[in-house]
Design a protein around this motif. Structure first.
Motif, PDB file in Angstrom:
ATOM      1  N   ASP A 409       0.829  -1.214   0.000  1.00 36.29           N
ATOM      2  CA  ASP A 409       0.000   0.000   0.000  1.00 36.29           C
ATOM      3  C   ASP A 409       0.860   1.259   0.000  1.00 36.29           C
ATOM      4  N   LYS A 410       1.907   1.244  -0.829  1.00 34.81           N
ATOM      5  CA  LYS A 410       2.809   2.386  -1.020  1.00 34.81           C
ATOM      6  C   LYS A 410       3.651   2.722   0.215  1.00 34.81           C
ATOM      7  N   VAL A 411       3.667   1.819   1.193  1.00 31.36           N
ATOM      8  CA  VAL A 411       4.602   1.930   2.310  1.00 31.36           C
ATOM      9  C   VAL A 411       5.797   1.048   1.967  1.00 31.36           C
ATOM     10  N   ARG A 412       6.959   1.639   1.811  1.00 33.24           N
ATOM     11  CA  ARG A 412       8.147   0.913   1.343  1.00 33.24           C
ATOM     12  C   ARG A 412       9.141   0.723   2.492  1.00 33.24           C
ATOM     13  N   LEU A 413       9.623  -0.503   2.626  1.00 29.99           N
ATOM     14  CA  LEU A 413      10.620  -0.837   3.635  1.00 29.99           C
ATOM     15  C   LEU A 413      11.938  -1.154   2.938  1.00 29.99           C
ATOM     16  N   TYR A 414      12.993  -0.394   3.270  1.00 31.28           N
ATOM     17  CA  TYR A 414      14.325  -0.601   2.718  1.00 31.28           C
ATOM     18  C   TYR A 414      15.268  -1.044   3.838  1.00 31.28           C
ATOM     19  N   THR A 415      16.299  -1.781   3.463  1.00 29.31           N
ATOM     20  CA  THR A 415      17.314  -2.186   4.433  1.00 29.31           C
ATOM     21  C   THR A 415      18.700  -1.870   3.873  1.00 29.31           C
ATOM     22  N   LEU A 416      19.627  -1.717   4.790  1.00 31.56           N
ATOM     23  CA  LEU A 416      21.024  -1.455   4.436  1.00 31.56           C
ATOM     24  C   LEU A 416      21.888  -2.115   5.493  1.00 31.56           C
ATOM     25  N   GLU A 417      22.699  -3.077   5.072  1.00 30.23           N
ATOM     26  CA  GLU A 417      23.548  -3.800   6.021  1.00 30.23           C
ATOM     27  C   GLU A 417      24.984  -3.359   5.847  1.00 30.23           C
ATOM     28  N   GLU A 418      25.593  -2.920   6.954  1.00 32.55           N
ATOM     29  CA  GLU A 418      26.982  -2.483   6.947  1.00 32.55           C
ATOM     30  C   GLU A 418      27.698  -3.098   8.135  1.00 32.55           C
ATOM     31  N   LYS A 419      28.609  -4.018   7.860  1.00 32.00           N
ATOM     32  CA  LYS A 419      29.361  -4.676   8.915  1.00 32.00           C
ATOM     33  C   LYS A 419      28.389  -5.248   9.948  1.00 32.00           C
ATOM     34  N   SER A 420      28.448  -4.759  11.201  1.00 36.66           N
ATOM     35  CA  SER A 420      27.572  -5.308  12.237  1.00 36.66           C
ATOM     36  C   SER A 420      26.305  -4.483  12.419  1.00 36.66           C
ATOM     37  N   MET A 421      26.098  -3.479  11.571  1.00 36.27           N
ATOM     38  CA  MET A 421      24.925  -2.618  11.712  1.00 36.27           C
ATOM     39  C   MET A 421      23.895  -2.952  10.639  1.00 36.27           C
ATOM     40  N   LEU A 422      22.634  -2.931  11.041  1.00 37.79           N
ATOM     41  CA  LEU A 422      21.536  -3.136  10.113  1.00 37.79           C
ATOM     42  C   LEU A 422      20.644  -1.901  10.167  1.00 37.79           C
ATOM     43  N   CYS A 423      20.519  -1.195   9.045  1.00 38.90           N
ATOM     44  CA  CYS A 423      19.766   0.050   9.001  1.00 38.90           C
ATOM     45  C   CYS A 423      18.437  -0.171   8.268  1.00 38.90           C
ATOM     46  N   VAL A 424      17.421   0.535   8.722  1.00 32.69           N
ATOM     47  CA  VAL A 424      16.088   0.401   8.155  1.00 32.69           C
ATOM     48  C   VAL A 424      15.587   1.776   7.745  1.00 32.69           C
ATOM     49  N   ARG A 425      14.897   1.797   6.627  1.00 37.83           N
ATOM     50  CA  ARG A 425      14.273   3.030   6.136  1.00 37.83           C
ATOM     51  C   ARG A 425      12.854   2.683   5.689  1.00 37.83           C
ATOM     52  N   VAL A 426      11.874   3.398   6.222  1.00 35.55           N
ATOM     53  CA  VAL A 426      10.475   3.203   5.863  1.00 35.55           C
ATOM     54  C   VAL A 426       9.942   4.531   5.364  1.00 35.55           C
ATOM     55  N   GLU A 427       9.258   4.520   4.214  1.00 32.66           N
ATOM     56  CA  GLU A 427       8.787   5.795   3.672  1.00 32.66           C
ATOM     57  C   GLU A 427       7.437   5.626   2.991  1.00 32.66           C
ATOM     58  N   SER A 428       6.714   6.742   2.965  1.00 33.68           N
ATOM     59  CA  SER A 428       5.423   6.766   2.298  1.00 33.68           C
ATOM     60  C   SER A 428       5.004   8.221   2.136  1.00 33.68           C
ATOM     61  N   GLU A 429       4.180   8.468   1.128  1.00 29.91           N
ATOM     62  CA  GLU A 429       3.625   9.805   0.943  1.00 29.91           C
ATOM     63  C   GLU A 429       2.356   9.934   1.774  1.00 29.91           C
ATOM     64  N   VAL A 430       2.197  11.088   2.416  1.00 33.99           N
ATOM     65  CA  VAL A 430       1.052  11.348   3.279  1.00 33.99           C
ATOM     66  C   VAL A 430       0.385  12.637   2.823  1.00 33.99           C
ATOM     67  N   ASP A 431      -0.909  12.642   2.844  1.00 36.92           N
ATOM     68  CA  ASP A 431      -1.678  13.790   2.359  1.00 36.92           C
ATOM     69  C   ASP A 431      -1.736  14.886   3.429  1.00 36.92           C
ATOM     70  N   VAL A 432      -0.563  15.354   3.809  1.00 38.29           N
ATOM     71  CA  VAL A 432      -0.419  16.416   4.810  1.00 38.29           C
ATOM     72  C   VAL A 432       0.746  17.297   4.381  1.00 38.29           C
ATOM     73  N   PRO A 433       0.603  18.621   4.425  1.00 37.60           N
ATOM     74  CA  PRO A 433       1.729  19.502   4.081  1.00 37.60           C
ATOM     75  C   PRO A 433       2.929  19.226   4.985  1.00 37.60           C
ATOM     76  N   ALA A 434       4.118  19.410   4.446  1.00 37.99           N
ATOM     77  CA  ALA A 434       5.341  19.057   5.173  1.00 37.99           C
ATOM     78  C   ALA A 434       5.482  19.835   6.476  1.00 37.99           C
ATOM     79  N   HIS A 435       5.159  21.127   6.456  1.00 41.52           N
ATOM     80  CA  HIS A 435       5.354  21.915   7.668  1.00 41.52           C
ATOM     81  C   HIS A 435       4.414  21.476   8.783  1.00 41.52           C
ATOM     82  N   ARG A 436       3.206  21.018   8.407  1.00 43.34           N
ATOM     83  CA  ARG A 436       2.277  20.525   9.428  1.00 43.34           C
ATOM     84  C   ARG A 436       2.741  19.164   9.970  1.00 43.34           C
ATOM     85  N   ALA A 437       3.170  18.284   9.076  1.00 47.21           N
ATOM     86  CA  ALA A 437       3.677  16.981   9.519  1.00 47.21           C
ATOM     87  C   ALA A 437       4.868  17.162  10.453  1.00 47.21           C
ATOM     88  N   PHE A 438       5.720  18.104  10.123  1.00 45.06           N
ATOM     89  CA  PHE A 438       6.884  18.394  10.964  1.00 45.06           C
ATOM     90  C   PHE A 438       6.441  18.854  12.357  1.00 45.06           C
TER      91      PHE A 438
END
Length: 604
Positions: A409-438
């Motif tokens: 449903d347009k929610v994307r999960l990305y991963t990045l593995e570096e040595k002993s670290m595992l990084c996660v990135r989750v992103e999606s578009e939201v129907d809210v202006p950026a300044h309000r979301a912030f």
């Protein structure tokens, strides 16, 4: 308490198996591709200079003098700045420089400079200095620096507005993103010193055991230089590198008078040019040892310009730190300094600057994989902790080797593995202006309403308008025990168009909130949100987490497809933002109607 090593190793193996496409040969190929990309992409602002060190460039030890090196660095950086601006530029400042190695006669100095980011009328130029031994085919890093250049006004007095820099590679994207944070620290540099002194915690008294301390007056140096055409640049202003070289010269003399030996310059605190100087000016240079520590000393230098008639103009100040090395290259113990009556302020400020250098070395320069993750927080290191917090998130976001693990449903999960670290990135578009979301997301206490992992969230301290300290309680991996975190939350609005809003989180430790037996104290290395304006009413919201042992089990199950925790949490976040956007619209409309009805009542 952290997860036991056996559990940690198991989880890492599990994560590695689940994301095998990120490891092994593919990862190596990816790194090779990045290196090729860096080599093939030629930054149009990049300028290279190579100089062979001749005896005329060296000191008594047949090593390249720092003054000469600063001239070459400033010249290279200026050419890069002018290549981008298309107009004359002058040096405004040069950030702190740490010299890692010396350079001998016969060796080659390679200097690379390129514009990292252009703001309105100023730009940051990154400078890298390496040394090359032609006969041994060896290369090594000498130092790096960041210089700020400003454009000269046109003949009509108008400022030249700089065109933006478009980063092409991952390295350039990182430098571009973090440049805004470096600029913020740069502008706060003087305030940091004043705040440290005002706290009253930076004090070093003279004890009775230092009766043989050297009087600071004995280290005073005063020298006058006449600015001649060879000392000027192509704009007939005194060359910034030349002024810096003269300042290094008098500082070295002052340091030598204290130690009665040949000192080695190790670091230079920020050079800040307060005004211009021209051919025909006399430059009055004053230096004095401000304070001496066990193995190092700080020398303060001040440069003033004057004509035959007229007052002196303060054009530059700097603080330089010297060591004296023995035959084995180890720092020697230095004599103590006794400040002059009017030098007590400089004596104490030197202690404050040393404190800043130690904090910066510990907070910024340390590798992220080193422990503990929670750096002690206090008002004296707040600026650098905040800088590290935001820049770490920006650097993680700038990585270009993320791999898409799942999408729903347009929610994307990305991963990045570096040595002993595992990084996660989750992103999606939201129907809210950026300044309000912030605005909604930057108040961490509201997160308990949409994130089930946040059981409690308490605001401990509001540092300023951009930095806050929270205590967060979450479920723990260990059954029957909750987990708590002490988090520094740093929020930043966009520096210019195209920049995201940033909410960065990292663990800190506070003496007033020590670990307790009732909670398992967790740590967050790097986490947070970036919020980018997509259209007038929508925004791209991205969440990042550089996984520490406490969160790795949740992440591992997500990658395996055994849990949809991230998906449900992100959906809950979107619903929370949309609901609050509608409520705020309703509130604004109601407020507008009431205010206008109120006005109509009085008008009637």
């Amino acid at each position: 308490m952290l997860i036991k090593n056996t559990n940690m190793n198991f989880l890492l193996r599990l994560a590695s198996t689940m994301s095998s496409r990120l490891s092994g040969d593919l990862e190596k190929e990816e790194e090779d591709e990045e290196e090729e990309e860096e080599e093939e992409s030629l930054n149009p602002t990049q300028v290279k200079m190579s100089q062979i060190v001749m005896p005329c460039h060296s000191n008594h030890r047949q090593e390249l003098s720092v003054g000469q090196l600063l001239k070459w660095m400033d010249s290279t950086a200026c050419l890069s700045a002018e290549r981008h601006a298309g107009s004359p530029c002058v040096t405004a400042s040069m950030d702190d420089i740490h010299f890692e190695h010396t350079i001998s006669v016969g060796q080659v100095v390679n200097i690379k400079a390129k514009v990292n980011r252009a703001f309105n009328t100023s730009m940051e130029v990154g400078i890298q200095v390496t040394c090359e031994d032609l006969f041994a085919d060896r290369h090594w890093k000498v130092c790096h620096a960041y210089a700020t250049f400003v454009t000269q006004r046109t003949s009509t007095g108008k400022k030249v507005i700089l065109k933006p820099i478009v980063p092409q590679t991952q390295t350039e994207q990182v430098e571009y993103s973090v440049a805004a944070e470096r600029r913020r620290v740069r502008m706060l540099h003087d305030d940091i010193i004043r705040d440290l002194l005002s706290l009253g915690s930076i004090q070093q008294g003279m004890d009775d055991s230092v009766e043989n301390a050297v009087a600071a007056e004995k280290t005073k140096v005063e020298s006058v230089e006449l600015v001649l055409p060879p000392h000027a640049n192509h704009q007939v202003n005194t060359f910034g590198g030349q002024i810096m070289a003269w300042m290094v010269n008098v500082a070295t003399i002052a340091a030598s008078r204290l130690c009665q030996a040949h000192p080695t310059l190790r670091t230079i605190d920020m050079f800040t040019f307060r005004g211009p100087s021209q051919v025909g000016d006399r430059l009055l240079l004053r230096a004095i040892v401000n304070n001496a520590f066990k193995n190092s000393m700080e020398v303060g230098v001040r440069a003033e310009a004057y004509q035959e008639e007229g007052p002196n103009r303060h054009i530059n100040s700097a603080f330089m730190n010297f060591e004296v090395l023995d035959k084995n290259g180890k720092p020697c113990t230095l004599p103590r300094i006794r400040p002059e009556p009017e030098g007590e302020r400089r004596f104490q400020e030197a202690i404050a600057r040393k404190k800043i250098r130690l904090d910066r070395k510990y907070i910024i320069s340390r590798k992220q994989a080193e422990g503990p993750l929670s750096v002690p927080w206090d008002p004296r290191n707040q600026v650098y902790l905040s800088y590290n917090n935001v820049s770490a998130l920006k650097m993680l976001a700038a990585r270009n080797n993320w791999r898409l693990s799942s999408e729903k449903d347009k929610v994307r999960l990305y991963t990045l593995e570096e040595k002993s670290m595992l990084c996660v990135r989750v992103e999606s578009e939201v129907d809210v202006p950026a300044h309000r979301a912030f605005g909604f997301l930057s108040e961490l206490r509201n997160r308990t309403t949409w994130d089930t992992h946040y059981k409690e969230c308490e605001l401990i301290h509001r540092v300023d308008d951009e930095d806050f300290l929270y205590r967060v309680v979450t479920p723990s991996v260990r059954e029957g025990m909750l987990q708590d975190f002490i988090l520094l939350a740093s929020k930043r609005k966009p520096c210019s168009s195209g920049d995201p809003y940033v909410i960065a989180l990292r663990s800190v430790s506070l003496p007033t909130y020590p670990p307790t037996e009732q909670f398992n104290r967790g740590e967050v290395l790097c986490a947070g949100f970036t919020i980018l304006e997509s259209t007038n009413n929508t925004s791209l919201i991205t969440y990042y987490n550089q996984a520490s042992p406490e969160v790795l089990p949740y992440i591992s199950t997500d990658i395996a497809g055994l849990s949809s925790s991230f998906y449900h949490t992100f959906c809950s976040c979107s619903q929370y933002l949309i609901k609050n956007r509608l409520m705020s619209r309703s509130f604004d409309t109601e407020k507008w109607v009431k205010s206008h009805a109120f006005a109509d009542f009085f008008i009637a």
